[in-house]
Motif scaffolding. Structure first.
Motif, PDB file in Angstrom:
ATOM      1  N   GLY A 281       0.845  -1.193   0.000  1.00  0.00           N
ATOM      2  CA  GLY A 281       0.000   0.000   0.000  1.00  0.00           C
ATOM      3  C   GLY A 281       0.878   1.240   0.000  1.00  0.00           C
ATOM      4  N   GLU A 282       0.706   2.069   0.998  1.00  0.00           N
ATOM      5  CA  GLU A 282       1.502   3.292   1.132  1.00  0.00           C
ATOM      6  C   GLU A 282       2.692   3.021   2.058  1.00  0.00           C
ATOM      7  OE1 GLU A 282       0.744   8.033   1.845  1.00  0.00           O
ATOM      8  OE2 GLU A 282      -0.890   6.616   2.160  1.00  0.00           O
ATOM      9  N   ILE A 283       3.802   3.700   1.786  1.00  0.00           N
ATOM     10  CA  ILE A 283       5.020   3.513   2.577  1.00  0.00           C
ATOM     11  C   ILE A 283       5.450   4.873   3.120  1.00  0.00           C
ATOM     12  CG2 ILE A 283       7.406   2.704   2.552  1.00  0.00           C
ATOM     13  CD1 ILE A 283       6.629   1.141  -0.025  1.00  0.00           C
ATOM     14  N   VAL A 284       5.695   4.933   4.428  1.00  0.00           N
ATOM     15  CA  VAL A 284       6.190   6.170   5.058  1.00  0.00           C
ATOM     16  C   VAL A 284       7.366   5.829   5.963  1.00  0.00           C
ATOM     17  CG1 VAL A 284       3.950   7.336   5.004  1.00  0.00           C
ATOM     18  CG2 VAL A 284       4.598   6.057   7.023  1.00  0.00           C
ATOM     19  N   ARG A 285       8.140   6.842   6.271  1.00  0.00           N
ATOM     20  CA  ARG A 285       9.202   6.724   7.276  1.00  0.00           C
ATOM     21  C   ARG A 285       8.764   7.523   8.488  1.00  0.00           C
ATOM     22  NH1 ARG A 285      14.337   4.764   6.040  1.00  0.00           N
ATOM     23  NH2 ARG A 285      14.613   4.345   3.835  1.00  0.00           N
ATOM     24  N   ALA A 286       8.826   6.893   9.641  1.00  0.00           N
ATOM     25  CA  ALA A 286       8.412   7.559  10.878  1.00  0.00           C
ATOM     26  C   ALA A 286       9.338   8.732  11.170  1.00  0.00           C
ATOM     27  CB  ALA A 286       8.444   6.565  12.039  1.00  0.00           C
ATOM     28  N   ARG A 287       8.742   9.824  11.627  1.00  0.00           N
ATOM     29  CA  ARG A 287       9.528  10.985  12.055  1.00  0.00           C
ATOM     30  C   ARG A 287       8.659  11.848  12.961  1.00  0.00           C
ATOM     31  NH1 ARG A 287       9.323  13.236   6.182  1.00  0.00           N
ATOM     32  NH2 ARG A 287       7.507  14.540   6.355  1.00  0.00           N
ATOM     33  N   PRO A 288       9.307  12.623  13.814  1.00  0.00           N
ATOM     34  CA  PRO A 288       8.537  13.462  14.744  1.00  0.00           C
ATOM     35  C   PRO A 288       7.704  14.501  13.996  1.00  0.00           C
ATOM     36  CG  PRO A 288      10.869  13.413  15.352  1.00  0.00           C
ATOM     37  CD  PRO A 288      10.742  12.735  14.027  1.00  0.00           C
TER      38      PRO A 288
ATOM     39  N   GLY B  36       1.890  14.053   8.008  1.00  0.00           N
ATOM     40  CA  GLY B  36       0.994  13.659   9.093  1.00  0.00           C
ATOM     41  C   GLY B  36       1.058  12.163   9.359  1.00  0.00           C
ATOM     42  N   LEU B  37       1.154  11.360   8.297  1.00  0.00           N
ATOM     43  CA  LEU B  37       1.282   9.909   8.473  1.00  0.00           C
ATOM     44  C   LEU B  37       2.617   9.555   9.116  1.00  0.00           C
ATOM     45  CD1 LEU B  37      -0.208   8.549   5.131  1.00  0.00           C
ATOM     46  CD2 LEU B  37      -1.204   8.378   7.432  1.00  0.00           C
ATOM     47  N   ALA B  38       3.682  10.231   8.693  1.00  0.00           N
ATOM     48  CA  ALA B  38       5.002   9.970   9.283  1.00  0.00           C
ATOM     49  C   ALA B  38       4.989  10.299  10.778  1.00  0.00           C
ATOM     50  CB  ALA B  38       6.069  10.778   8.554  1.00  0.00           C
ATOM     51  N   ALA B  39       4.333  11.395  11.138  1.00  0.00           N
ATOM     52  CA  ALA B  39       4.236  11.781  12.546  1.00  0.00           C
ATOM     53  C   ALA B  39       3.357  10.793  13.320  1.00  0.00           C
ATOM     54  CB  ALA B  39       3.690  13.197  12.672  1.00  0.00           C
ATOM     55  N   ALA B  40       2.290  10.299  12.680  1.00  0.00           N
ATOM     56  CA  ALA B  40       1.417   9.321  13.338  1.00  0.00           C
ATOM     57  C   ALA B  40       2.182   8.031  13.614  1.00  0.00           C
ATOM     58  CB  ALA B  40       0.187   9.040  12.476  1.00  0.00           C
ATOM     59  N   ALA B  41       3.069   7.656  12.714  1.00  0.00           N
ATOM     60  CA  ALA B  41       3.902   6.467  12.929  1.00  0.00           C
ATOM     61  C   ALA B  41       4.831   6.687  14.124  1.00  0.00           C
ATOM     62  CB  ALA B  41       4.709   6.143  11.672  1.00  0.00           C
ATOM     63  N   HIS B  42       5.421   7.868  14.201  1.00  0.00           N
ATOM     64  CA  HIS B  42       6.323   8.177  15.312  1.00  0.00           C
ATOM     65  C   HIS B  42       5.552   8.169  16.633  1.00  0.00           C
ATOM     66  CE1 HIS B  42       9.239  10.559  17.700  1.00  0.00           C
ATOM     67  NE2 HIS B  42      10.097   9.868  16.965  1.00  0.00           N
TER      68      HIS B  42
END
Length: 167
Positions: free
Chosen positions: A65-72, A88-94
């Protein structure tokens, strides 16, 4: 039903045993607390090897699906709405506990190996004349799953210099 597909996936898992996996995540919108909405977060739902258009987990095969890298979460001056959404997705992962820079897969879908074995398409996977086949893109043609997995595993095991550690 998936007798032709399962052995290929098991062999791929054995070959990939020492390769790093990437996280599978699910976006969760927390309930409101005292009428105040809380920020969404992404929770861990397992790990899988990323093999091009598919993800191979211990017990299933998934469509990427979609790929993100976690970050603050920090304020950024993005002009495009799509950039804001990805941030927003990267922040949600963090917020969900993923380490900064960790790759997280979202929106993946489980492939139905039994349906693919009968000739019906399950995402990019299907069986044609008894041979498990896969399409690496919606515009591309089918190729044997065994050859596809061999190519992707070789990339994972012997990534060229200057590339990422994932296929």
């Amino acid at each position: 039903m998936a007798e032709a597909i399962i052995p290929l996936l098991d062999a791929a898992r054995r070959r990939l045993a020492h390769c790093p996996r990437e996280a599978l995540g699910e976006l969760i919108q927390p309930r409101r607390l005292l009428g105040i909405s809380r920020a969404p977060r992404i929770v861990r739902r397992g790990a899988a090897w990323h093999l091009g258009t598919v993800l191979l987990a211990d017990d299933r095969m998934l469509l990427v699906g979609e790929i993100v890298r976690a970050r603050p979460d920090v304020r950024r001056g993005y002009t495009a709405q799509s950039q804001r959404e990805r941030a927003g997705l990267a922040a949600a992962a963090h917020r969900g506990g993923f380490a900064e820079g960790e790759i997280v897969h979202l929106g993946w879908q489980e492939l139905d190996l039994d349906a693919a074995a009968t000739g019906a398409a399950s995402g990019p996977l299907r069986t044609v004349d008894g041979v498990p086949m896969i399409r690496w893109s919606t515009a591309g043609g089918y190729q044997p799953l065994e050859r596809y997995l061999d190519d992707r595993i070789e990339l994972a095991l012997h990534a060229p210099d200057g590339t990422t550690d994932r296929p």
